[in-house]
Every structure is written in structure tokens, then in C-alpha cells.
Scaffold this motif. Structure first.
Motif, PDB file in Angstrom:
ATOM      1  N   GLN A   1       0.864  -1.293   0.071  1.00 33.77           N
ATOM      2  CA  GLN A   1      -0.065  -0.069   0.014  1.00 33.77           C
ATOM      3  C   GLN A   1       0.995   1.099   0.027  1.00 33.77           C
ATOM      4  OE1 GLN A   1      -3.638   0.022   1.893  1.00 33.77           O
ATOM      5  NE2 GLN A   1      -3.662  -2.486   1.608  1.00 33.77           N
ATOM      6  N   HIS A   2       0.243   2.289  -0.401  1.00 30.93           N
ATOM      7  CA  HIS A   2       1.060   3.714  -0.474  1.00 30.93           C
ATOM      8  C   HIS A   2       0.947   4.326   0.814  1.00 30.93           C
ATOM      9  CE1 HIS A   2       2.162   3.129  -4.784  1.00 30.93           C
ATOM     10  NE2 HIS A   2       1.028   2.583  -4.958  1.00 30.93           N
TER      11      HIS A   2
ATOM     12  N   ASP B   1      -0.901   5.037   8.909  1.00 34.93           N
ATOM     13  CA  ASP B   1      -1.766   3.942   9.150  1.00 34.93           C
ATOM     14  C   ASP B   1      -2.684   3.865   7.862  1.00 34.93           C
ATOM     15  OD1 ASP B   1      -1.070   3.032  11.597  1.00 34.93           O
ATOM     16  OD2 ASP B   1      -2.058   4.788  12.635  1.00 34.93           O
ATOM     17  N   ALA B   2      -2.882   4.926   7.231  1.00 31.93           N
ATOM     18  CA  ALA B   2      -3.613   4.803   6.079  1.00 31.93           C
ATOM     19  C   ALA B   2      -3.305   5.761   4.943  1.00 31.93           C
ATOM     20  CB  ALA B   2      -5.084   5.679   6.536  1.00 31.93           C
ATOM     21  N   ARG B   3      -3.781   5.371   3.517  1.00 33.39           N
ATOM     22  CA  ARG B   3      -3.221   6.356   2.470  1.00 33.39           C
ATOM     23  C   ARG B   3      -3.602   7.744   2.560  1.00 33.39           C
ATOM     24  NH1 ARG B   3      -2.802   4.438  -3.818  1.00 33.39           N
ATOM     25  NH2 ARG B   3      -1.932   6.379  -4.326  1.00 33.39           N
ATOM     26  N   ASP B   4      -4.845   7.993   3.037  1.00 31.62           N
ATOM     27  CA  ASP B   4      -5.243   9.574   2.815  1.00 31.62           C
ATOM     28  C   ASP B   4      -4.255  10.068   3.863  1.00 31.62           C
ATOM     29  OD1 ASP B   4      -6.094   8.135   5.081  1.00 31.62           O
ATOM     30  OD2 ASP B   4      -8.113   9.611   5.388  1.00 31.62           O
ATOM     31  N   GLU B   5      -3.733   9.866   5.007  1.00 29.55           N
ATOM     32  CA  GLU B   5      -2.960  10.730   5.958  1.00 29.55           C
ATOM     33  C   GLU B   5      -1.683  10.622   5.100  1.00 29.55           C
ATOM     34  OE1 GLU B   5      -2.175   8.048   9.267  1.00 29.55           O
ATOM     35  OE2 GLU B   5      -4.318   8.490  10.077  1.00 29.55           O
ATOM     36  N   CYS B   6      -1.177   9.633   4.535  1.00 34.01           N
ATOM     37  CA  CYS B   6       0.119   9.750   3.855  1.00 34.01           C
ATOM     38  C   CYS B   6      -0.136  10.975   2.601  1.00 34.01           C
ATOM     39  CB  CYS B   6       0.267   8.247   3.203  1.00 34.01           C
ATOM     40  SG  CYS B   6       1.928   8.258   2.163  1.00 34.01           S
ATOM     41  N   ASP B   7      -1.206  10.914   1.777  1.00 33.36           N
ATOM     42  CA  ASP B   7      -1.347  11.745   0.581  1.00 33.36           C
ATOM     43  C   ASP B   7      -1.482  13.130   1.140  1.00 33.36           C
ATOM     44  OD1 ASP B   7      -1.295   9.715  -1.036  1.00 33.36           O
ATOM     45  OD2 ASP B   7      -3.658   9.598  -1.282  1.00 33.36           O
TER      46      ASP B   7
ATOM     47  N   VAL C   1       0.176  14.435   3.777  1.00 35.47           N
ATOM     48  CA  VAL C   1       1.576  14.920   4.406  1.00 35.47           C
ATOM     49  C   VAL C   1       2.276  15.209   3.008  1.00 35.47           C
ATOM     50  CG1 VAL C   1       3.785  14.138   5.185  1.00 35.47           C
ATOM     51  CG2 VAL C   1       1.481  13.920   6.527  1.00 35.47           C
ATOM     52  N   TRP C   2       2.190  14.038   2.237  1.00 30.36           N
ATOM     53  CA  TRP C   2       2.779  14.125   0.699  1.00 30.36           C
ATOM     54  C   TRP C   2       2.543  15.538  -0.113  1.00 30.36           C
ATOM     55  CZ3 TRP C   2       6.906  12.816  -1.523  1.00 30.36           C
ATOM     56  CH2 TRP C   2       7.242  13.204  -2.892  1.00 30.36           C
ATOM     57  N   GLY C   3       1.085  15.942  -0.135  1.00 35.32           N
ATOM     58  CA  GLY C   3       0.758  17.073  -0.605  1.00 35.32           C
ATOM     59  C   GLY C   3       1.406  18.297   0.091  1.00 35.32           C
ATOM     60  N   GLY C   4       1.677  18.379   1.440  1.00 34.23           N
ATOM     61  CA  GLY C   4       2.048  19.503   2.187  1.00 34.23           C
ATOM     62  C   GLY C   4       3.645  19.650   1.864  1.00 34.23           C
ATOM     63  N   LEU C   5       4.211  18.357   1.789  1.00 27.92           N
ATOM     64  CA  LEU C   5       5.793  18.415   1.213  1.00 27.92           C
ATOM     65  C   LEU C   5       5.921  18.756  -0.126  1.00 27.92           C
ATOM     66  CD1 LEU C   5       6.963  15.173   2.824  1.00 27.92           C
ATOM     67  CD2 LEU C   5       7.615  17.281   3.465  1.00 27.92           C
ATOM     68  N   ALA C   6       5.001  18.557  -0.980  1.00 26.58           N
ATOM     69  CA  ALA C   6       5.204  18.828  -2.652  1.00 26.58           C
ATOM     70  C   ALA C   6       5.123  20.419  -2.628  1.00 26.58           C
ATOM     71  CB  ALA C   6       4.087  18.242  -3.402  1.00 26.58           C
ATOM     72  N   LYS C   7       4.205  21.068  -1.836  1.00 25.07           N
ATOM     73  CA  LYS C   7       4.087  22.382  -1.980  1.00 25.07           C
ATOM     74  C   LYS C   7       5.262  23.060  -1.343  1.00 25.07           C
ATOM     75  CE  LYS C   7      -0.755  22.532  -1.139  1.00 25.07           C
ATOM     76  NZ  LYS C   7      -2.105  22.932  -0.340  1.00 25.07           N
ATOM     77  N   GLN C   8       6.116  22.629  -0.381  1.00 25.78           N
ATOM     78  CA  GLN C   8       7.302  22.936  -0.215  1.00 25.78           C
ATOM     79  C   GLN C   8       8.469  22.974  -1.210  1.00 25.78           C
ATOM     80  OE1 GLN C   8       7.309  25.028   2.785  1.00 25.78           O
ATOM     81  NE2 GLN C   8       5.280  24.537   2.679  1.00 25.78           N
ATOM     82  N   ARG C   9       8.411  22.033  -1.976  1.00 32.58           N
ATOM     83  CA  ARG C   9       9.383  21.859  -2.820  1.00 32.58           C
ATOM     84  C   ARG C   9      10.042  22.857  -3.629  1.00 32.58           C
ATOM     85  NH1 ARG C   9      10.240  16.079  -5.371  1.00 32.58           N
ATOM     86  NH2 ARG C   9      12.234  17.192  -5.754  1.00 32.58           N
TER      87      ARG C   9
END
Length: 124
Positions: free
Chosen positions: A4-5, A23-29, A31-39
Motif C-alpha cells: 500500500q502507498h 496507518d492510512a493512505r489518505d494520511e500519507c497523501d 503529508v505528501w501534498g504538504g511536502l510537495a508544496k514546499q519543494r
């Protein structure tokens, strides 16, 4: 268990990694979205670094292994993810000798042939 992603791996400039598991993909997504904005400008910086390592490799300043590790890193391949494990080409043909003679062409696989057919077809 299906893969799972639900994890994010962050590779630091020191080559140390941080692996965040959720624990869940939506939590991961999220956080990933927030990191992507910071890139921001980091992508351009990665390409400058890529060009530099490519020049070093072309001039013999970096080993093939180090270059391939960097190339796999740019492709976001990781030893921490079995689905995205780093790729290294199969180049050795001699698995019999106790040591490899790197000056002997027969030590290496014929790269003009597909990996599934390492030797020429038999004569008809």
C-alpha cells in the motif's frame, strides 16, 4: 498482504534517509501534498546536481556504481521499497572464474543482445 502507498521516504543531503509510515493512505497523501508544496526550487537544484554528477561520471571522476545509485535516486527508486527497488544493469557474463579479468571482453555480456538471449542463436 498487499503493498500500500502508506509511507514517504525522505533522503537527506547526507544520504541518510527518514521513512515515515502512516496507518492510512489518505494520511500519507495529505503529508505528501504538504511536502510537495514546499519543494519549490528544489527540482531545479536536483537537475543542476544531476548535470554535475553526469559530467563527473563522463570524465571518470565518479564510479559506474555511484552514478547508477544517483540515477536510481533521481528516479525515486529506493532500497526501502521493494516495488521501486534500484535497478542495475546485468553486464557480467563470467560467473565461473574466481576473479574477473576486466580487460577480457568475454567477461562481459554482449549488450547488443536482449537480456533474455545472452548467447547467439545456434546455427541452422
Amino acid at each position: 498482504h498487499m503493498q500500500q502507498h502508506t509511507a514517504i521516504e525522505v533522503v537527506m543531503r547526507s544520504n541518510k534517509t527518514l521513512l515515515f509510515m502512516f496507518d492510512a493512505r489518505d494520511e500519507c497523501d495529505k503529508v505528501w501534498g504538504g511536502l510537495a508544496k514546499q519543494r519549490g526550487d528544489m527540482v531545479a537544484e536536483e537537475w543542476r546536481e544531476w548535470e554535475g554528477i553526469s559530467r563527473q561520471w563522463a570524465s571518470g571522476g565518479v564510479s559506474n556504481f555511484h552514478y547508477l545509485l544517483h540515477l536510481n535516486g533521481m528516479a525515486h527508486r529506493s532500497f526501502s521499497d521493494l516495488a521501486q527497488y534500484p535497478v542495475f544493469p546485468w553486464v557480467v557474463a563470467d560467473y565461473e572464474s574466481a576473479s574477473l579479468n576486466l580487460d577480457d571482453p568475454s567477461t562481459f555480456r554482449d549488450l547488443s543482445r536482449p537480456i533474455g538471449s545472452p548467447s547467439p542463436p545456434p546455427p541452422e
